[in-house]
Design a protein around this motif. Sequence first.
Motif: not given
Length: 171
Positions: A95-110
Motif C-alpha cells: 500500500a502506498y501510504p505504508l510505503s511513504v511511511h517507510f520512505y520517511a524513515s530512511l536515513q540517507f544523505d538526502a
Amino acid sequence: MAMLMFSVCSRYNNPYNYLHPEKVERPGNYADFLRRDDVRQALHVGGRLFQELSIDVYFHMEPDMMVSVKPWVEELLNAGYRVVYYSGQMDIIVAYPLSVHFYASLQFDAAEEYHIAERVPWYVAGELAGYAKTAGNFTEVMVRNAGHMVPSDQPAWALDLVHRVTSGKGF
C-alpha cells in the motif's frame, strides 16, 4: 498464511487491486513469454526455465516477506546508487501510504531534502499518471488507478515511468 487471512477476512480474492474483488484475467501469458528461447537468451538465464510461483514456494518465502530491506536500501542510497520505488495507488499488498511511511524513515544523505521535497504531478500524454518525489538519488512514484500490477493496469504510464527512470529524464 497472511494472504489466506486477508482473503477470508476481506472476502477479496484479488490481493492486487482493491477496485477488483476478483482477479482480473489479462490477455497473454507471461509465463509462456518468459519460457521462449529468445527471451531466455535476452535475460541471460541459459537453459533455466521459468517456473510460476507455486503455493509451496510462496509458503517457503513468506518468512522473508516480513524482513525489512531498510538497511540495504539505505546502504545503496548512501553508496550513490539511484533507487526508484513505484507503487500503484490501489495496491493492497504494498500500500502506498505504508510505503511513504517507510520512505520517511530512511536515513540517507538526502533524507532531510526528501522530507521537505514536494510531490510533483506526473503527466503522460496530457493525462495525470501520478505523482513523484525526488531527493538526491532517491525517487518515489505513485501511479494513479493502478494496483500491484502497475504495467498491466496502466501499461502506457508504466512504459513512460521506465523510460524516465532509465533515461534520467526525471518527473
